[in-house]
Scaffold this motif. Structure first.
Motif, PDB file in Angstrom:
ATOM      1  N   PRO A 159       1.583  -3.669  -5.597  1.00 47.96           N
ATOM      2  CA  PRO A 159       0.025  -4.036  -5.775  1.00 47.96           C
ATOM      3  C   PRO A 159      -0.633  -3.917  -7.002  1.00 47.96           C
ATOM      4  O   PRO A 159      -1.066  -4.704  -7.402  1.00 47.96           O
ATOM      5  CB  PRO A 159      -0.632  -3.495  -4.313  1.00 47.96           C
ATOM      6  N   ARG A 160      -0.391  -2.732  -7.655  1.00 46.18           N
ATOM      7  CA  ARG A 160      -1.175  -2.316  -8.874  1.00 46.18           C
ATOM      8  C   ARG A 160      -0.205  -2.167 -10.208  1.00 46.18           C
ATOM      9  O   ARG A 160      -0.738  -2.132 -11.297  1.00 46.18           O
ATOM     10  CB  ARG A 160      -1.902  -1.140  -8.537  1.00 46.18           C
ATOM     11  N   LEU A 161       1.243  -1.958 -10.084  1.00 44.36           N
ATOM     12  CA  LEU A 161       2.008  -1.692 -11.028  1.00 44.36           C
ATOM     13  C   LEU A 161       3.172  -2.328 -11.219  1.00 44.36           C
ATOM     14  O   LEU A 161       3.700  -3.270 -10.228  1.00 44.36           O
ATOM     15  CB  LEU A 161       2.586  -0.355 -10.782  1.00 44.36           C
ATOM     16  N   LEU A 162       3.451  -2.643 -12.318  1.00 45.93           N
ATOM     17  CA  LEU A 162       4.837  -3.218 -12.884  1.00 45.93           C
ATOM     18  C   LEU A 162       5.906  -2.108 -13.303  1.00 45.93           C
ATOM     19  O   LEU A 162       5.497  -1.291 -14.353  1.00 45.93           O
ATOM     20  CB  LEU A 162       4.647  -4.269 -13.937  1.00 45.93           C
ATOM     21  N   LEU A 163       7.096  -1.739 -12.575  1.00 41.19           N
ATOM     22  CA  LEU A 163       8.093  -0.881 -13.040  1.00 41.19           C
ATOM     23  C   LEU A 163       9.274  -1.836 -13.700  1.00 41.19           C
ATOM     24  O   LEU A 163       9.508  -2.738 -13.192  1.00 41.19           O
ATOM     25  CB  LEU A 163       8.747  -0.369 -11.890  1.00 41.19           C
TER      26      LEU A 163
ATOM     27  N   TRP B  50      -3.862   9.879 -13.374  1.00 46.96           N
ATOM     28  CA  TRP B  50      -3.952  10.927 -12.125  1.00 46.96           C
ATOM     29  C   TRP B  50      -4.851  10.543 -11.142  1.00 46.96           C
ATOM     30  O   TRP B  50      -6.028  10.014 -11.341  1.00 46.96           O
ATOM     31  CB  TRP B  50      -4.038  12.368 -12.897  1.00 46.96           C
ATOM     32  N   GLY B  51      -4.326  10.915  -9.868  1.00 52.73           N
ATOM     33  CA  GLY B  51      -5.311  11.205  -8.849  1.00 52.73           C
ATOM     34  C   GLY B  51      -5.828   9.794  -8.233  1.00 52.73           C
ATOM     35  O   GLY B  51      -6.684   9.621  -7.585  1.00 52.73           O
ATOM     36  N   GLN B  52      -4.986   8.804  -8.479  1.00 56.96           N
ATOM     37  CA  GLN B  52      -5.260   7.237  -7.952  1.00 56.96           C
ATOM     38  C   GLN B  52      -4.044   6.680  -7.166  1.00 56.96           C
ATOM     39  O   GLN B  52      -4.329   5.708  -6.738  1.00 56.96           O
ATOM     40  CB  GLN B  52      -5.523   6.500  -9.279  1.00 56.96           C
ATOM     41  N   GLY B  53      -3.289   7.573  -6.909  1.00 60.38           N
ATOM     42  CA  GLY B  53      -2.133   7.306  -6.022  1.00 60.38           C
ATOM     43  C   GLY B  53      -0.905   6.495  -6.897  1.00 60.38           C
ATOM     44  O   GLY B  53      -0.205   5.815  -6.326  1.00 60.38           O
ATOM     45  N   TYR B  54      -1.158   6.118  -8.257  1.00 63.01           N
ATOM     46  CA  TYR B  54      -0.098   5.427  -8.668  1.00 63.01           C
ATOM     47  C   TYR B  54       1.304   6.176  -8.460  1.00 63.01           C
ATOM     48  O   TYR B  54       2.196   5.573  -8.533  1.00 63.01           O
ATOM     49  CB  TYR B  54      -0.351   5.348 -10.398  1.00 63.01           C
ATOM     50  N   ALA B  55       1.423   7.502  -8.727  1.00 66.71           N
ATOM     51  CA  ALA B  55       2.683   8.166  -8.884  1.00 66.71           C
ATOM     52  C   ALA B  55       3.500   7.915  -7.446  1.00 66.71           C
ATOM     53  O   ALA B  55       4.692   7.572  -7.330  1.00 66.71           O
ATOM     54  CB  ALA B  55       2.624   9.717  -8.952  1.00 66.71           C
ATOM     55  N   SER B  56       2.588   7.905  -6.275  1.00 69.38           N
ATOM     56  CA  SER B  56       3.213   7.695  -4.923  1.00 69.38           C
ATOM     57  C   SER B  56       3.637   6.226  -4.745  1.00 69.38           C
ATOM     58  O   SER B  56       4.529   5.894  -4.223  1.00 69.38           O
ATOM     59  CB  SER B  56       2.304   8.131  -4.020  1.00 69.38           C
ATOM     60  N   GLU B  57       2.722   5.257  -5.214  1.00 70.11           N
ATOM     61  CA  GLU B  57       2.863   3.849  -5.196  1.00 70.11           C
ATOM     62  C   GLU B  57       4.418   3.566  -6.044  1.00 70.11           C
ATOM     63  O   GLU B  57       5.169   2.835  -5.502  1.00 70.11           O
ATOM     64  CB  GLU B  57       1.798   3.071  -5.717  1.00 70.11           C
ATOM     65  N   ALA B  58       4.549   4.180  -7.057  1.00 73.36           N
ATOM     66  CA  ALA B  58       5.682   3.829  -7.880  1.00 73.36           C
ATOM     67  C   ALA B  58       7.010   4.473  -7.307  1.00 73.36           C
ATOM     68  O   ALA B  58       8.148   4.042  -7.252  1.00 73.36           O
ATOM     69  CB  ALA B  58       5.611   4.358  -9.326  1.00 73.36           C
ATOM     70  N   ALA B  59       6.781   5.886  -6.928  1.00 75.77           N
ATOM     71  CA  ALA B  59       7.899   6.539  -5.990  1.00 75.77           C
ATOM     72  C   ALA B  59       8.278   5.891  -4.832  1.00 75.77           C
ATOM     73  O   ALA B  59       9.575   5.746  -4.731  1.00 75.77           O
ATOM     74  CB  ALA B  59       7.613   8.034  -5.891  1.00 75.77           C
ATOM     75  N   HIS B  60       7.345   5.497  -3.926  1.00 68.50           N
ATOM     76  CA  HIS B  60       7.897   4.726  -2.922  1.00 68.50           C
ATOM     77  C   HIS B  60       8.670   3.454  -3.146  1.00 68.50           C
ATOM     78  O   HIS B  60       9.660   3.320  -2.744  1.00 68.50           O
ATOM     79  CB  HIS B  60       6.537   4.191  -1.949  1.00 68.50           C
ATOM     80  N   ALA B  61       8.050   2.711  -4.203  1.00 67.41           N
ATOM     81  CA  ALA B  61       9.016   1.548  -4.580  1.00 67.41           C
ATOM     82  C   ALA B  61      10.466   2.012  -5.274  1.00 67.41           C
ATOM     83  O   ALA B  61      11.435   1.264  -4.904  1.00 67.41           O
ATOM     84  CB  ALA B  61       8.115   0.857  -5.665  1.00 67.41           C
ATOM     85  N   THR B  62      10.473   3.153  -6.057  1.00 70.65           N
ATOM     86  CA  THR B  62      11.626   3.627  -6.402  1.00 70.65           C
ATOM     87  C   THR B  62      12.532   3.976  -5.231  1.00 70.65           C
ATOM     88  O   THR B  62      13.931   3.633  -5.321  1.00 70.65           O
ATOM     89  CB  THR B  62      11.335   4.691  -7.359  1.00 70.65           C
TER      90      THR B  62
END
Length: 180
Positions: free
Chosen positions: A10-14, A108-120
């Motif tokens: 939703p918020r990121l491009l990997l 940090w602290g905005q849930g980006y790491a979790s969002e990217a890691a789930h997609a990974t």
């Protein structure tokens, strides 16, 4: 460059790495807060970051997976990386790829790491057919532990970094369970 691999959340491009990523990634690597829990906590120079990116891209070509550059869709900013890498420094974790991430402090602290890691993890299972992925973190790194917990990964063992002699925790997940 091998196959161009991109994942949108939703918020990121990997995506794969571009020359324009070097300076923003080097700025992230030069921040002591970011690097506190990485290896021995040393910051990395522009040249070291360039070598890192080159190595990450080589892993994509050799393994068919690697570390993605993480870009914010809203602004186009480079937030850092997430993806899969073979933890060759820690033979006891092999042959499983490790999920890894490093984001700049403003992100940090905005849930980006979790969002990217789930997609990974979805990429690992659906796109690459991997059956087991680990995560390796320093003992005491609560931010990483939180992401690892959100991914549903379970503790497998504690060990020590062979080079830096710091305590590490290895978590793992069977992706067949993740899919369920």
């Amino acid at each position: 460059m091998g196959v161009m691999t991109e994942i949108r959340t939703p918020r990121l491009l990997l995506r794969r790495w571009l020359d324009s990523d070097l300076v923003p990634m080097a700025e992230i690597n030069a921040d002591r807060r970011v690097m506190r829990w990485v290896d021995d906590g040393s910051v990395r120079s522009l040249d070291e970051t360039a070598e890192d990116i080159e190595r990450w891209e080589e892993e994509w070509d050799e393994e068919g997976f690697g570390l993605f550059a993480v870009e914010l869709l809203a602004s186009g900013e480079l937030a850092g990386f997430t993806g899969l890498t073979l933890p060759e420094y820690l033979p006891e974790a092999l042959p499983h790829p490790a999920i890894a991430w490093r984001l700049g402090a403003p992100f940090w602290g905005q849930g980006y790491a979790s969002e990217a890691a789930h997609a990974t993890l979805e990429f690992a299972l659906q796109d690459r057919g991997l059956d087991h992925v680990v995560a390796i973190s320093r003992v005491g790194d609560t931010a990483s532990a939180n992401v690892i917990g959100k991914l549903g990964m379970v503790p497998e063992r504690e060990t020590t970094h062979p080079e830096y002699d710091v305590p590490l925790q290895i978590h793992g997940i069977d992706l067949t369970e993740y899919a369920a």
